[in-house]
Each structure stands twice: as C-alpha cells, then as structure tokens.
Design an enzyme around this catalytic site. Sequence first.
Site, PDB file in Angstrom:
ATOM      1  CG  HIS A  88       0.021  -0.069   2.463  1.00 34.91           C
ATOM      2  ND1 HIS A  88       0.551   1.085   3.224  1.00 34.91           N
ATOM      3  CD2 HIS A  88       0.246  -0.964   3.302  1.00 34.91           C
ATOM      4  CE1 HIS A  88       1.222   0.796   3.971  1.00 34.91           C
ATOM      5  NE2 HIS A  88       1.230  -0.329   4.346  1.00 34.91           N
TER       6      HIS A  88
ATOM      7  CG  ASP B 151       6.053  -3.634   6.009  1.00 31.45           C
ATOM      8  OD1 ASP B 151       4.948  -4.133   6.437  1.00 31.45           O
ATOM      9  OD2 ASP B 151       6.441  -2.736   6.659  1.00 31.45           O
TER      10      ASP B 151
END
Length: 396
Positions: free
Chosen positions: A32, A296
């Site tokens: 994102h 992540d």
Amino acid sequence: MFVKLFLVFCALTVTTVESKYRLKQVIILSRHNVRTPLARNLNEVTPKPWPSWKEKPGYLTPKGAYLEGIMGGYFSAWLKKEGILCSVCPTEDIFYAYANTEQRTVVSAMSFIDKAFPNCNVKVHFKEKPDPVFNPVIHNETTIFKNIAVKEMNTRLKHLSLNNSLLFVENILDYKDSVQCKSKNECDLLDNKNKINYRVGYKPYITGPLKVSKSVVDAFIMSYYEGFPMKDVAWDLITDKDHWKQIMEISNGYHDVIFNTTLVAKDIAAPLIKYMSDIFFSKEESPKITLLMGHDANMLTVLNTFNFKAYTLQNQFEKSPVGGKIVFQKWFDEKHKKDLLKINYVYQSTEQLRHGLNLSLEIPPEFTLLELKNCTADSNGFYVWDDFISFLKSLL
Ligand SMILES: *[C@@H]1O[C@H](CO)[C@@H](O)[C@H](O)[C@H]1NC(C)=O
Ligand SMILES: *[C@@H]1O[C@H](CO)[C@@H](O)[C@H](O)[C@H]1NC(C)=O
Ligand SMILES: *[C@@H]1O[C@H](CO)[C@@H](O)[C@H](O)[C@H]1NC(C)=O
Ligand SMILES: *[C@@H]1O[C@H](CO)[C@@H](O)[C@H](O)[C@H]1NC(C)=O
Ligand SMILES: *[C@@H]1O[C@H](CO)[C@@H](O)[C@H](O)[C@H]1NC(C)=O
C-alpha cells in the site's frame, strides 16, 4: 470471443517495442502507499509535539492515494506500450485486482485503478477480515517448528548492531524527558531487553525498546513522504541522506528478525505464494494482469521465500518502500517460441514520494532487477519460464 480477438489486434499494433519479446502476463505484488503512523502511544516517547494527522492510525492518506494513482497511471501507460492492455476498459480476464481487507490496501488498489482505468468501474476484490492470503501469521502448529523459528529469530536479534541508530533516535526524541522514561522508567532505547513474541495464528513481533524505536522511525518516514514541512519531520533533526539510512537500519533490522529467516518467511508467505502459483500455473484461464495489494510483511516474506540475491533500491531508504511493487513478468520469445520470466522491483524514489512527482514513460519510477539465486538468467535478466516453474513447484 470479441475480447480475445480484440486483444490479438491490440498486440499486433505494437511495433515500437524495442525488445524482441512480447509481454504475456504480469503479477504485481504491491505494498500500500503512504499511510498514517501505526503506533498510538507516540506521545509517551518524547516531550515534543508530533504533527497531527487527519486520518485514523494506519489509514491511507489522500497523499498516499494520489501517489498510488500516479503509479496506476504509469503502469497503465507501460502495459499499453507493451501491448498487453488496450485503450478500452479491461474485463477481469485482462485485469484483476485483489487487496487485503484493510482500508489502506483496499483504497490503495482503488486509487491505482482510478488512474489506470479512468471511468471504467474496475472492481477491487477483497474478503472479510482476516483474509488468510494476506494475513502474515505463523501457520505451523508444531513445537519443533516453534523451537527452530524462535531460535533463528533470537539469533538475528542478538546479531543486530543498531546502537548508533538507536542513540540517534534517542537524541532526536529527547527520550530521557519523555513520559516513558519519567513515569515508566524506560529510559534507554539501547537497552537489550527486547523480546520476541511468537504465537501460532499471530504475526511474530518484538516488544521492548526496539519496537518503540521502529514505531518512531515509521512515523518519521511517513511524515516525510506525506510532505510535512521539515520542522514536522523529526523536528528537523534528520538533515541528510546518511541520517535517513542510519535510522532506517532500525526498521530493516526489526523486519530482518521477524520476516527474514527462511523457515518463518516461507511459513507466513505460504498462502500468498500458493495464490500466485495458481496464476503462474494455469495458462489460459488466469488474468493477464493481476494486482495484489498487501503490506510490507507480504513483500518481505515473499522476497525471502523466492531466495533473491541481495538487492539495493537506488534512491530509497526503505527495503520495501510504500507503493513499491514486485513485478513478475512473463514474456514470449517469438523467435525461439518460448516463455521467459523477468522480475523487477518497481517503486517511487523517496523524492518522488515526498514531492508527489508525476510519472510517465519518459520519467518512470525506479526499476530494480530482482535476481533469483536458484535459476540462471541471461544477460538481460530473463529466466527460462519452465526453470522458474520447476523452482516454484519446489517451494510449495
Ligand atoms: C511444520 O514444521 C516442521 C518443522 O520444520 C515440518 O517438518 C512440518 O512439515 C511443518 N508442517 C507443516 C504443516 O507445514
Ligand atoms: C549497545 O548498547 C548496549 C546498551 O548500552 C550495550 O549493552 C551493548 O554492548 C552495545 N553493543 C555494542 C555492539 O556496542
Ligand atoms: C534478508 O537476509 C539476507 C541474508 O541475510 C540479506 O541479504 C537481505 O538484505 C535481507 N533482506 C531484507 C529485506 O532485509
Ligand atoms: C501525469 O502524467 C500523465 C502521463 O504522462 C499525464 O497523462 C497526466 O496528465 C500527468 N498529470 C499531471 C498532474 O501532470
Ligand atoms: C536454492 O538455492 C539455495 C542456495 O542459495 C539452496 O539451499 C536451495 O536448496 C535451493 N532450492 C532449490 C529448490 O533448488
């Protein structure tokens, strides 16, 4: 039928591609874009005032949406140039978007699509929370797995050497004057009392000063990307690239412990790897382009599982930058009639993020070649597709 015919036509019109290969399929695994800091107790770690964010903790910001839109616009232009997208609205056998359930991942995917396919009503698919495909948790329930995993993570933790970075952060914060120090007697970020928390069904995490420092660094980097004036980015105490590199070692180190040992990474990433493999394996039915929007944790565990060679992302401080994408590309070598694979890390530089710089075919985002240790590439970074598939099967 109509769509298929149109696609063929579309591919044939591409005559300017410099390469002798034709792009056939793409999987884009993305993190994102810019979000608000995750930590809710930052006021306790410094006497200084933090900048205020309008959105809730962990939400994509309007700037993040804008930046992800820029990536969407760029990818659309690039994929059109390569002949895999046409100028018409794509159907789901051409482009399929799937995001994790969090606001920041869903809205990132929507922002990408809005600019990639304006006025097209392309849908973002997402499931109810928690979606097992993206949820970065430990799956293996055995004690033997736990014992090895915790031991490996502890070894990584012990070998971190972050004292200079931690001291720097401590000074930026005036940590000794914080509530954390004055009322909880937690006064030393270098203190080695970090603890790994491991539970089946949960994301592994570390508690202690390292976690505090990592949250602080996260807040600094997000405020930098968000474009806050420098007085609101670590109170203007991070003054050059070397400073950034130094503090980012804290997040890199933290992530190295929880997401970068092979056993754990493979276990966490397994459902996502399975999802991607199903796309790679099925030839005709799977979408030409798939956008997967995650975190992540997804990027790092997938990177580790694929056993890539060490890589450096130019003009970036993060190992898995916001909005960054691992782009798996299947190419067709017309001359030798065989499929090839190429993988790039495609991401916005820190400056492109901070200044919201537009991207185009002339001014692209950063492309870094990712190299597999287990397959042999030609001099341009292409692998024989079938070699990759054999390797992929060995991972499942
Ligand atoms: C769990 O981990 C152990 C030890 O690494 C391994 O032998 C076993 O196959 C794993 N089980 C599953 C279901 O992955
Ligand atoms: C880092 O600092 C801690 C706490 O002051 C100390 O115990 C440790 O030895 C230091 N590590 C190194 C590598 O200097
Ligand atoms: C993971 O570990 C490898 C080997 O120890 C290292 O080269 C690599 O930089 C690490 N990756 C990340 C994302 O930290
Ligand atoms: C950004 O670049 C794209 C592609 O070159 C272009 O279509 C668009 O108008 C640009 N946007 C801005 C705000 O300059
Ligand atoms: C991939 O290479 C590593 C060494 O980098 C090796 O340990 C591993 O067994 C290889 N995996 C496969 C499936 O060949």
